[in-house]
Design a protein around this motif. Structure first.
Motif: not given
Length: 156
Positions: A39-42, A76-78, A144-147, A150-152
């Motif tokens: 996560r930190t890397f991305l 990720q935070f659409q 909501g949920y996380r796909t 990794g998209r929320y």
């Protein structure tokens, strides 16, 4: 998929958030280590072009008591506007919980970023985190949920 509750900051909290307000606390902001986690890397890669990715650390004298990641909008935070700021994941060290450090740190992050609307994601079964988030002035606005990628996403 695991359901989550999405919060955004909407009010300024009243009164002291700390159980022991006389404690000498200070906040440090540091760049997270690039290879600390996937996560930190991305997130670091996604914020290379004008983004902001910091770790806020709350210290009591020479002991780290709480920390929170803060990142500007990334794909990720659409659910949040591009001018928003995502706070989390957050952690308070196990032996330091229940002293108000978590909401105190969150309120300082909001205070440091007055031009940004702050957002958080909390699991619905995480009652301690939900209480801390709400003490700091955040209110739920969606579920909501996380796909898998990794998209929320907000539930329709």
């Amino acid at each position: 998929m695991k359901e989550e509750v999405y919060f955004k900051h909407s009010v300024i909290p009243c009164g002291s958030l700390l159980k022991y307000p006389e404690e000498k606390l200070h906040i440090k902001t540091v760049k997270p280590r690039l290879f600390n986690s996937l996560r930190t890397f991305l997130w670091s890669i996604e914020t290379l072009f004008g983004g902001k990715y910091l770790e806020y650390q709350l210290w009591r004298e020479d002991k780290l008591v709480s920390k929170a990641d803060v990142v500007t909008w990334i794909p990720q935070f659409q659910f949040m506007p591009k001018t928003g700021l995502h706070v989390g994941p957050c952690v308070t060290m196990k032996d330091e919980r229940g002293r108000g450090y978590y909401p105190y740190l969150l309120s300082k992050i909001v205070e440091d970023n007055p031009q940004k609307r702050c957002y958080m994601i909390v699991g619905p079964k995480n009652a301690p985190s939900t209480r801390g988030v709400e003490k700091a002035g955040f209110r739920p606005f969606a579920a909501g949920y996380r796909t898998r990628w990794g998209r929320y996403v907000i539930n329709k």
